[in-house]
Design a protein around this motif. Structure first.
Motif, PDB file in Angstrom:
ATOM      1  N   THR A 109       7.350  -1.852 -11.815  1.00  0.00           N
ATOM      2  CA  THR A 109       7.757  -0.600 -12.456  1.00  0.00           C
ATOM      3  C   THR A 109       8.166  -0.815 -13.906  1.00  0.00           C
ATOM      4  N   ASP A 110       8.879  -1.912 -14.166  1.00  0.00           N
ATOM      5  CA  ASP A 110       9.355  -2.196 -15.524  1.00  0.00           C
ATOM      6  C   ASP A 110       8.314  -2.905 -16.384  1.00  0.00           C
ATOM      7  N   GLY A 111       7.160  -3.206 -15.810  1.00  0.00           N
ATOM      8  CA  GLY A 111       6.095  -3.844 -16.574  1.00  0.00           C
ATOM      9  C   GLY A 111       6.355  -5.289 -16.932  1.00  0.00           C
ATOM     10  N   VAL A 112       7.215  -5.963 -16.143  1.00  0.00           N
ATOM     11  CA  VAL A 112       7.512  -7.365 -16.424  1.00  0.00           C
ATOM     12  C   VAL A 112       6.334  -8.258 -16.061  1.00  0.00           C
ATOM     13  N   GLU A 152      12.912  -6.384  -5.746  1.00  0.00           N
ATOM     14  CA  GLU A 152      12.599  -7.094  -6.983  1.00  0.00           C
ATOM     15  C   GLU A 152      11.132  -6.928  -7.360  1.00  0.00           C
ATOM     16  N   SER A 156      10.670  -3.583  -8.923  1.00  0.00           N
ATOM     17  CA  SER A 156      11.198  -3.538 -10.288  1.00  0.00           C
ATOM     18  C   SER A 156      10.296  -4.280 -11.266  1.00  0.00           C
ATOM     19  N   GLU A 212      16.570 -11.492 -18.582  1.00  0.00           N
ATOM     20  CA  GLU A 212      17.757 -10.732 -18.975  1.00  0.00           C
ATOM     21  C   GLU A 212      18.881 -11.629 -19.469  1.00  0.00           C
ATOM     22  N   ARG A 252      13.028 -11.809 -13.589  1.00  0.00           N
ATOM     23  CA  ARG A 252      13.738 -10.771 -14.341  1.00  0.00           C
ATOM     24  C   ARG A 252      15.140 -11.230 -14.732  1.00  0.00           C
TER      25      ARG A 252
END
Length: 248
Positions: free
Chosen positions: A123-126, A117, A120, A229, A225
């Protein structure tokens, strides 16, 4: 005629209120079965089960109000928070239920979930990398051996009802089972650190605050995340991202 109130809804489950009845609709029948079994075993007040059919559970409403919600202003007196702590202790001292709950995942499983997590999120820029890395370090303290207890598994303050500083019931038992008791305490006080001392006063001594803080980090990292979502705002004031910022 009573109106239908949509309490919460996402792709996995929904809860509706019609008058004094709550209808819980869940795509996973196992969660409904777990909830009914846990409420029957728990030595604390729970809602009355009115009926159960495939994928739907009907529960009677509880008297009283909750202590608030994550991101909102807390309510209730110090005595109410102490009363909640005492009820949580009563649950944790009860005989173990047969199932392993959400709070009972193994150290290896949690570490793997957390590392995936965190990767992610970056990497996803959250979330910023430094915020994730520092909270991953804080979360490490939760990854230690623990003695199993009867845990609720999702003990948010919105799931505990009180009236006149007495607990009238605890709802939403679908994640209940054997688990780490400090996970429950951390979930209950997430975002409301100012009431942690009151909860511990009711619960009893011997709480490792470092582990509580670790669970705040770990739970928030795993939740951000998913919340985004599913249409929830983890970035709202006082919610998960603010919790992560407060811990570093």
């Amino acid at each position: 005629m009573d109106e239908i109130e949509l309490v919460v809804a996402h792709s996995e489950r929904a809860t509706l209120r019609v008058g004094d009845i709550f209808l819980k609709v869940d795509a996973d029948q196992t969660r409904i079965d777990t909830e009914v079994e846990a409420m029957a075993l728990a030595p604390v007040p729970t809602p009355e089960v009115l009926w159960r059919k495939p994928h739907v559970l009907a529960l009677a409403a509880l008297p009283g109000t909750t202590l608030g919600r994550l991101g909102g202003p807390p309510t209730g007196s110090p005595a109410a928070w102490r009363a909640a702590g005492a009820v949580i202790r009563r649950l944790h001292e009860a005989p173990l239920p047969p199932r392993q709950g959400r709070a009972g995942r193994s150290i290896a499983t949690l570490a793997a979930e957390l590392d995936a997590e965190c990767e992610s999120l970056v990497t996803d820029g959250v979330l910023p990398a430094d915020l994730v890395i520092r909270n991953r370090q804080v979360a490490e303290a939760a990854l230690r051996p623990w003695t199993p207890a009867f845990t609720h598994g999702d003990l948010q303050i919105a799931h505990v009802f009180l009236d006149d500083d007495e607990v009238t019931g605890v709802i939403d038992w679908s994640e209940a089972g054997q688990g780490d008791p400090l996970y429950d305490l951390a979930t209950f006080t997430l975002g409301h650190e100012e009431h942690l001392d009151d909860v511990i006063a009711g619960y009893g001594a011997g709480i490792d605050l470092g582990v509580i803080h670790a669970w705040w980090s770990l739970r928030s990292l795993l939740a951000v995340r998913w919340l985004v979502e599913h249409g929830f705002d983890a970035f709202a004031p006082g919610c998960e991202v603010d919790v992560l910022r407060s811990l570093v």
